[in-house]
Every structure is written in C-alpha cells, then in structure tokens.
Design a protein around this motif. Structure first.
Motif, short mmCIF file in Angstrom:
data_model
loop_
_atom_site.label_atom_id
_atom_site.label_comp_id
_atom_site.label_asym_id
_atom_site.label_seq_id
_atom_site.Cartn_x
_atom_site.Cartn_y
_atom_site.Cartn_z
N SER A 189 20.56 31.17 26.31
CA SER A 189 19.22 30.67 25.99
C SER A 189 18.50 30.28 27.28
O SER A 189 19.12 29.95 28.29
CB SER A 189 19.29 29.47 25.04
N TYR A 190 17.17 30.31 27.21
CA TYR A 190 16.34 30.03 28.37
C TYR A 190 15.20 29.13 27.91
O TYR A 190 14.29 29.57 27.20
CB TYR A 190 15.80 31.34 28.93
N LEU A 191 15.26 27.85 28.27
CA LEU A 191 14.18 26.93 27.96
C LEU A 191 13.02 27.19 28.92
O LEU A 191 13.21 27.19 30.13
CB LEU A 191 14.65 25.48 28.10
N ILE A 192 11.83 27.42 28.36
CA ILE A 192 10.67 27.73 29.19
C ILE A 192 9.95 26.45 29.59
O ILE A 192 9.54 25.65 28.74
CB ILE A 192 9.69 28.64 28.43
N PHE A 193 9.80 26.25 30.90
CA PHE A 193 8.99 25.17 31.45
C PHE A 193 7.77 25.79 32.12
O PHE A 193 7.65 27.01 32.24
CB PHE A 193 9.79 24.37 32.48
N GLN A 194 6.88 24.94 32.59
CA GLN A 194 5.70 25.45 33.30
C GLN A 194 6.11 26.15 34.60
O GLN A 194 5.43 27.07 35.04
CB GLN A 194 4.75 24.30 33.62
N SER A 195 7.21 25.72 35.20
CA SER A 195 7.54 26.17 36.55
C SER A 195 8.56 27.30 36.61
O SER A 195 8.84 27.79 37.70
CB SER A 195 8.08 24.99 37.36
N ASN A 196 9.16 27.71 35.50
CA ASN A 196 10.27 28.67 35.61
C ASN A 196 9.97 30.04 35.02
O ASN A 196 10.88 30.84 34.81
CB ASN A 196 11.55 28.09 34.99
N GLN A 197 8.68 30.33 34.74
CA GLN A 197 8.36 31.61 34.12
C GLN A 197 8.50 32.78 35.10
O GLN A 197 8.68 33.92 34.67
CB GLN A 197 6.96 31.56 33.53
N ALA A 198 8.44 32.50 36.40
CA ALA A 198 8.63 33.56 37.38
C ALA A 198 10.07 34.06 37.40
O ALA A 198 10.35 35.11 37.99
CB ALA A 198 8.24 33.05 38.77
N ASP A 199 10.97 33.32 36.75
CA ASP A 199 12.38 33.69 36.73
C ASP A 199 12.75 34.53 35.50
O ASP A 199 13.91 34.86 35.30
CB ASP A 199 13.25 32.42 36.74
N PHE A 200 11.78 34.86 34.66
CA PHE A 200 12.06 35.60 33.43
C PHE A 200 12.83 36.89 33.70
O PHE A 200 13.87 37.14 33.10
CB PHE A 200 10.76 35.95 32.70
N LYS A 201 12.30 37.71 34.59
CA LYS A 201 12.93 39.02 34.83
C LYS A 201 14.32 38.87 35.43
O LYS A 201 15.26 39.59 35.04
CB LYS A 201 12.06 39.87 35.76
#
Length: 243
Positions: free
Chosen positions: A178-190
C-alpha cells in the motif's frame, strides 16, 4: 485487498440475514496484537500510544477470542495494528491457531520486521499479506516512516524474501503493498510502481490518500482531497505508459 464499502455486496447471504433480523456475525475480525512498533511514522494515528507502556495481547486471550469468533461464524481475521503485529513474540503461534479454527487470515505489516524466519513460519497460513510501503525511493520512505534510508532497503529485502518463499513453496497467498498519498510524495508514484510490481514481484499496489485533521504535521502533511483528480490522472498516465 482494497478496502471498499462495496465489498459487503459480495456477501448477499449476510445481507439477507441482517434484513430479516437473523443471526448475522461480522465477516472479518481485525485483531491488534501489540502496541510495539519499530517504525516512527510522523503521521501515525496511534502516536499517542507511544507515550504508554508497551502492551501485548496475552496469547491465551488471543486464542480465546479467535475461537469465539470462529464459533460465532466469523469467516476471516486480519492481523493489524495499533502496533506492528509481527513483533508479538507469539505471532506465528497465534496465526497458525487462527487457521486451525477455520479462519482465513490476512496481515497488514510494515515489512520492516517481517524477516525470512517469520515469513517461512507464517506465509503458509495467510490468504494475503499487505506491506505498508508508502514510497519507491529511500528518501521518501525515510520521510513517511520516520526512519533512516537504510531501513528502506531492509524492508525491500524482507519483501523480496517473502515473494521468494511464496514462489519456492508454491503458496496461494496474495502479496501486495500500500502507498499512502501525501502532498509531498506523489513524485514517487512511478518509482513505487516499478519497485513493487516490477523488481519485488508483488501482485498488487494500492494507493490511498492520507487524511488528518492537522495539515501541519510532518512527514509530508495530509492529503488535500481537492488534489485527488490530479493524483488519479498522474497514476493513470503512469500505468498507461508502463509496459
């Protein structure tokens, strides 16, 4: 493994029993075995428990509860927390007992302490295991889990060993993250997709937004739901471009 309010519609018998005021036990029991945790996630909703003495659910009480749940008609159990379930000294014994009672078992774990020895003892008893990864790179992991970057590689290694055990022993357990989405970690999606579904060989990767009352907490702050559409669009573009 996704948590959805629509999952109840997979159990029409229970729905009919509820409407007709018949015996309708819960489908799944969530069990917190301990408040112990080796992670220090800044946005953890259980941070207040860190100020209390560490607590363990006595093994006899855990087994008694599991047996009562099975006798009542509950179909499955999820070991979660609270704390980190695998840090309970009797974790493997309790998991095996739940299967002996006829319950399907699942586990939510950070993966940080789910080492090869524990995985070999417990994976055969699980229907699914979900690792709380929340990152695709060491730096983002350090921010979301409150640990040093070296702990990222320890977690990755544990997950890879769990996958290897599953493949070697031909176990039917579903392994995901699982991946909790924060404002700062969306660049790490890929990076997270490539790591989880590529390098580590997991079956699933679940993305879900983190929402807290205080937007000023560390660790990336809570997720602004006004940004849900852009985040979904970004994920869609990444998955479309993935081979």
């Amino acid at each position: 493994m996704s948590i959805s309010p629509l999952k109840i519609f997979r159990h029409p018998g229970s729905l009919r029993s509820g409407v007709n005021n018949l015996h309708t036990p819960p489908i799944t029991l969530d069990m917190d075995l301990t408040t112990l945790c080796s992670n220090r996630c800044p946005n953890c909703t259980y941070l207040d428990q860190r100020k209390l003495p560490a607590r363990l659910l006595p093994v006899d009480l855990a087994k008694k509860t599991i047996k009562q749940a099975a006798d009542f008609g509950i179909k499955a159990i999820t070991f979660t927390g609270g704390g980190e379930p695998v840090l309970h000294p009797d974790f493997a014994e309790i998991v095996a007992f739940s299967q002996q009672q006829g319950l399907r078992a699942g586990l939510i774990t950070s993966g940080h302490d789910y080492n090869q020895q524990i995985a070999e003892k417990t994976l055969p008893h699980f229907s699914w295991v979900r690792f709380s990864l929340d990152a695709g790179t060491p730096g983002v992991y350090a921010a979301t889990h409150g640990l040093s970057t070296s702990h990222f590689w320890r977690t990755v290694d544990n997950i890879q060993k769990a996958v290897a055990i599953r493949e070697k022993d031909k176990l039917p357990v579903i392994l995901g993250a699982s991946y909790l989405i924060f404002q700062s970690n969306q660049a790490d999606f890929k990076a997270a997709i490539d790591l989880a579904l590529g390098k580590m060989g997991l079956d699933r990767l679940q993305f879900k937004p983190m929402r807290l009352a205080n937007p000023h907490l560390p660790g990336g702050a809570y997720f602004n739901f006004e940004n849900l559409a852009p985040a979904n669009k970004l994920l869609g573009e990444i998955m479309h471009d993935s081979p």
